[in-house]
Design a protein around this motif. Structure first.
Motif, mmCIF file in Angstrom:
data_model
loop_
_atom_site.group_PDB
_atom_site.id
_atom_site.type_symbol
_atom_site.label_atom_id
_atom_site.label_comp_id
_atom_site.label_asym_id
_atom_site.label_seq_id
_atom_site.Cartn_x
_atom_site.Cartn_y
_atom_site.Cartn_z
ATOM 1 N N TYR A 4 0.837 -1.210 0.000
ATOM 2 C CA TYR A 4 0.000 0.000 0.000
ATOM 3 C C TYR A 4 0.869 1.256 0.000
ATOM 4 N N GLU A 5 1.899 1.267 0.842
ATOM 5 C CA GLU A 5 2.773 2.431 0.939
ATOM 6 C C GLU A 5 3.504 2.677 -0.386
ATOM 7 N N GLU A 6 3.997 1.604 -0.986
ATOM 8 C CA GLU A 6 4.718 1.753 -2.253
ATOM 9 C C GLU A 6 3.781 2.253 -3.355
ATOM 10 N N ILE A 7 2.578 1.719 -3.405
ATOM 11 C CA ILE A 7 1.615 2.149 -4.421
ATOM 12 C C ILE A 7 1.253 3.614 -4.228
ATOM 13 N N MET A 8 1.007 4.025 -2.997
ATOM 14 C CA MET A 8 0.672 5.434 -2.747
ATOM 15 C C MET A 8 1.837 6.347 -3.117
ATOM 16 N N LEU A 9 3.053 5.966 -2.773
ATOM 17 C CA LEU A 9 4.217 6.768 -3.160
ATOM 18 C C LEU A 9 4.338 6.844 -4.674
ATOM 19 N N ALA A 10 4.127 5.718 -5.340
ATOM 20 C CA ALA A 10 4.213 5.676 -6.800
ATOM 21 C C ALA A 10 3.158 6.577 -7.431
ATOM 22 N N LEU A 11 1.936 6.529 -6.916
ATOM 23 C CA LEU A 11 0.868 7.355 -7.468
ATOM 24 C C LEU A 11 1.106 8.839 -7.200
ATOM 25 N N LYS A 12 1.598 9.178 -6.028
ATOM 26 C CA LYS A 12 1.935 10.569 -5.731
ATOM 27 C C LYS A 12 3.009 11.065 -6.688
ATOM 28 N N PHE A 13 4.018 10.244 -6.929
ATOM 29 C CA PHE A 13 5.091 10.568 -7.867
ATOM 30 C C PHE A 13 4.517 10.739 -9.273
ATOM 31 N N PHE A 14 3.704 9.793 -9.704
ATOM 32 C CA PHE A 14 3.136 9.754 -11.048
ATOM 33 C C PHE A 14 2.251 10.967 -11.325
ATOM 34 N N PHE A 15 1.409 11.333 -10.362
ATOM 35 C CA PHE A 15 0.477 12.445 -10.538
ATOM 36 C C PHE A 15 1.048 13.790 -10.103
ATOM 37 N N GLY A 16 2.175 13.782 -9.411
ATOM 38 C CA GLY A 16 2.774 15.025 -8.949
ATOM 39 C C GLY A 16 1.986 15.684 -7.837
ATOM 40 N N VAL A 17 1.416 14.876 -6.950
ATOM 41 C CA VAL A 17 0.649 15.394 -5.811
ATOM 42 C C VAL A 17 1.292 14.924 -4.513
ATOM 43 N N GLU A 18 0.874 15.519 -3.405
ATOM 44 C CA GLU A 18 1.475 15.185 -2.118
ATOM 45 C C GLU A 18 0.529 14.503 -1.141
ATOM 46 N N ASP A 19 -0.768 14.608 -1.357
ATOM 47 C CA ASP A 19 -1.732 14.098 -0.388
ATOM 48 C C ASP A 19 -2.436 12.830 -0.879
ATOM 49 N N ASP A 20 -2.681 11.910 0.058
ATOM 50 C CA ASP A 20 -3.421 10.686 -0.255
ATOM 51 C C ASP A 20 -4.810 11.000 -0.801
#
Length: 55
Positions: A4-20
């Motif tokens: 879960y943590e890796e996926i959230m970090l990846a999605l934040k990186f991918f979308f350029g956002v900081e919040d879940d």
């Protein structure tokens, strides 16, 4: 790192956002969320020099 943590970090990186919350909103509107998650995870791992399957 948990999946879960890796996926959230990846999605934040991918979308350029900081919040879940932002990630959840974007994924909730995506027409192919699994494909987007997979692409984000691949890009994130590539940027960090992590080979798929490594942890």
């Amino acid at each position: 790192m948990k999946a879960y943590e890796e996926i959230m970090l990846a999605l934040k990186f991918f979308f350029g956002v900081e919040d879940d919350v932002n990630v959840n909103e974007i994924i909730g509107q995506d027409h192919d969320p699994i494909g987007t998650i997979a692409a984000a995870l691949d890009d994130y791992r590539d940027s960090n020099g992590t080979v798929k399957g490594d942890s």
